[in-house]
Design an enzyme around this catalytic site. Structure first.
Site, PDB file in Angstrom:
ATOM      1  N   GLU A  27       0.794  -1.239   0.000  1.00 24.16           N
ATOM      2  CA  GLU A  27       0.000   0.000   0.000  1.00 24.16           C
ATOM      3  C   GLU A  27       0.823   1.285   0.000  1.00 24.16           C
ATOM      4  OE1 GLU A  27      -2.550  -0.543   3.400  1.00 24.16           O
ATOM      5  OE2 GLU A  27      -3.769  -2.029   2.373  1.00 24.16           O
ATOM      6  N   GLU A  44      -5.582 -11.252  -0.831  1.00 25.78           N
ATOM      7  CA  GLU A  44      -6.400 -11.040   0.375  1.00 25.78           C
ATOM      8  C   GLU A  44      -7.890 -11.084   0.025  1.00 25.78           C
ATOM      9  OE1 GLU A  44      -5.161  -7.575   2.633  1.00 25.78           O
ATOM     10  OE2 GLU A  44      -3.071  -7.829   2.066  1.00 25.78           O
TER      11      GLU A  44
END
Ligand code: GLA
Length: 432
Positions: free
Chosen positions: A241, A350
């Site tokens: 991220e 994920e």
């Protein structure tokens, strides 16, 4: 042993998936102690952020009309009948997709301390494990040991591996591989790691000091696994991220709450890949991992260009925290393909797909979304694109960080939901 799980599934089917509807008011908090303290808030805000990012997604929830299948590039790669055939014969997800990619599961330590409740489903369905929290910097960095010997640790913080041992041992025992998640991330990385005296309120260090700490941390962590468990880790989320749109970010590089940015500067992620390549063994593939990849594909490709050209990165981890309103068959598929076309290996790292309510209808829609997701990934792989793993982010709805959205494949009693049957390409789940 496998027969046992198959019987559960058959029962679920016979009873019209009755087990899949969560009873209203049932205590969903049983997994509450799975989250490390202090992570809950970050995770919620991460969820909210995802939600905001996903708003732009096109609606794809309804049944698809004829012709929509055309948009699925790989739609013709495998005939529907042969898919159904294999699905009904396979005993679990890992077996169903064994020719395509590994199928992973993210597990917190809570699961290992109650393993008798979960083991059967895990070994029947998954051949890869990601630690939900236990390989993150706040699990591996050792504050006390770093503070105790500042002279020697100033550039080289101490680490320990106690928290991830239950997962490592389980993986070894059951012949599973692991994804390492994650080395460099703005979140779940303690502030003390960035300060002069390793205290929570110390002054932030400068660029050179932090680059040295980053290098030593990466060297220690990757070195530990190579030395002690060679071959166990096949993929490493080197950076998580780093790119964001909004929040006043500079050139799409996340600035908010990002001490890597504050100390090292806007090229922190590039250096992480330099160090990771330097210390990783050849069988550890190096990944950039992010959420909302459908909405920032170009940004990610642009920012990673240099690292890619220099051979420092192997793949993109598309987190895949999705909602039933997301268009998987077209938008998600195109993003995955775009990364592949640029020479990246792609893993869905994920996966969870949220619904708004706990109802049979909602779970049926969710089931068809899971079906689309696995089918898209499989079709891309069969077209020749390097899709190498799909990891589901948690075992059941009660253990999930998205509890309120019932985003996973099993309910709190470990009964398979339509989402599981969808992932298994079962014909009881309608095709969207
Ligand atoms: C991000 C992180 C994961 C996890 C989830 C939500 O996606 O990459 O490690 O923390 O948020 O919990």
């Amino acid at each position: 042993m496998k027969k046992c799980f198959f019987a559960v599934m058959t029962a679920a089917l016979l009873f019209g998936l009755g087990a899949c509807g969560q009873e209203e008011g049932k205590d969903l908090e049983s997994g509450g102690d799975t989250q490390m303290e202090g992570t809950q808030t970050e995770q919620v805000s991460s969820s909210q952020r995802d939600g905001a990012d996903l708003e732009g997604g096109s609606e794809g929830t309804g049944t698809s009309g004829a012709g929509e299948g055309d948009s699925l590039s790989a739609g013709g790669a495998v005939s529907e009948e042969s898919l159904q055939d294999e699905a009904s014969q396979a005993l679990g997800l890992a077996e169903l997709y064994q020719e395509n990619f590994s199928v992973g599961i993210a597990l917190p330590n809570y699961v290992f301390s109650h393993i008798e409740e979960y083991q059967q489903v895990i070994v029947d369905n998954f051949n890869s494990i990601t630690c939900e929290n236990e390989m993150k910097p706040d699990s591996l960095l050792d504050k006390k040991a770093s503070q105790a010997d500042l002279e020697n640790t100033y550039l080289h913080a101490a680490v320990h591996f106690d928290n991830c041992m239950p997962a490592v041992e389980f993986a070894l025992e059951h012949d599973m591989k692991m994804r390492f998640h994650t080395l460099v991330w703005y979140s779940q990385t303690p502030k003390w790691f960035f300060t002069e005296d390793y205290t929570d309120d110390g002054e932030l260090v400068g660029r050179e000091t932090m680059l040295a700490r980053m290098e030593n941390y990466i060297a220690d962590v990757l070195g530990y696994f190579q030395e002690n468990y060679p071959g166990l880790i096949y993929a490493v989320d080197v950076v998580n991220e780093a790119f964001d749109i909004g929040n006043g970010d500079e050139n799409g590089i996340r600035m908010k709450d990002n001490r890597w940015y504050d100390t090292v500067g806007d090229d922190f992620y590039y250096h992480a890949f330099v160090f990771a390549r330097k210390y990783a063994s050849e069988d550890m593939k190096l990944f950039y991992n992010d959420y909302g990849c459908m909405y920032k594909t170009e940004l990610i490709l642009e920012r990673l260009k240099q690292a890619k050209e220099e051979g420092l990165i192997d793949g993109i981890g598309m987190q895949s925290h999705l909602s039933v309103s997301d268009d998987i068959r077209f938008n998600f598929m195109l993003a995955a393909k775009a990364f592949c076309e640029e020479g990246y290996e792609v893993q869905a790292t994920e996966l969870d797909i949220g619904v708004k309510e706990s109802s049979k209808a909602a779970f049926r829609t969710q089931g068809s979304k899971y079906k689309s997701f696995f089918r898209v990934m499989r079709n891309l792989q069969e077209e020749g694109w390097p899709i190498t793993n799909v990891t589901v982010w948690g075992l059941n709805d009660a253990l999930s960080w998205r509890k309120d959205e019932f985003a996973l494949m099993f309910d709190e009693d470990m009964e398979p939901k339509p989402a599981y049957l969808g992932a298994m390409l079962d014909e009881s789940v309608w095709d969207e």
